[in-house]
Enzyme design. Sequence first.
Site, PDB file in Angstrom:
ATOM      1  N   VAL A 254       0.840  -1.200   0.000  1.00 53.43           N
ATOM      2  CA  VAL A 254       0.000   0.000   0.000  1.00 53.43           C
ATOM      3  C   VAL A 254       0.879   1.256   0.000  1.00 53.43           C
ATOM      4  O   VAL A 254       0.596   2.213  -0.719  1.00 53.43           O
ATOM      5  CB  VAL A 254      -0.985  -0.003   1.189  1.00 53.43           C
ATOM      6  CG1 VAL A 254      -1.808   1.271   1.216  1.00 53.43           C
ATOM      7  CG2 VAL A 254      -1.906  -1.221   1.110  1.00 53.43           C
ATOM      8  N   CYS A 255       1.932   1.236   0.774  1.00 53.07           N
ATOM      9  CA  CYS A 255       2.845   2.391   0.814  1.00 53.07           C
ATOM     10  C   CYS A 255       3.543   2.567  -0.527  1.00 53.07           C
ATOM     11  O   CYS A 255       3.714   3.695  -1.007  1.00 53.07           O
ATOM     12  CB  CYS A 255       3.869   2.219   1.926  1.00 53.07           C
ATOM     13  SG  CYS A 255       3.144   2.146   3.581  1.00 53.07           S
TER      14      CYS A 255
END
Length: 170
Positions: free
Chosen positions: A63-64
């Site tokens: 996600v990052c």
Amino acid sequence: MERNNSKVKFAGNQVTLIGKEPKIGDSAPEFTVLGNDLKPVKLTDFDGKIKVIAIYPSIDTSVCAAQNRRFNQEADKLDNVVVLSISCDLPFAQKRFCAAEGLNNIVTLSDHKDVDFGTKYGFLMEEFRLLARGTVIIGKDNKVKYVEYVPEVTEEPDYDKALEVVKELI
């Protein structure tokens, strides 16, 4: 130091955020983080620009990584805007990731040493000593224009809303 344990969850569990939440219209608090060269970088180093601060826990999560890719893609289309991508990752990891991904439109900055950004903007997760996910937009006048704390850290921020604010400021 202020604590808030009602705003953000990490994998479904409440976490405690340390620091003061900035409010829209406030003067943006000055902070110092580390650049990829291990030299101090301050918010005021970007005076005169619209600043999009993309905050995330660790570059080594999917996600990052997606968040950094998206903001890098958007930054290429924006004039007089700088995207400051801040986490508690070591500068070496941030630099490695950006080099491997070909990301050159964002400025990766590390808050690992003093967590100065995290505590001044209320993004430091006490339980992990990592930053929660979110976005802060600061105008050329160094006033806070937008603040998002993503309610579930494992989800992506609201890119559309952030970009709408940026485009209004350009």
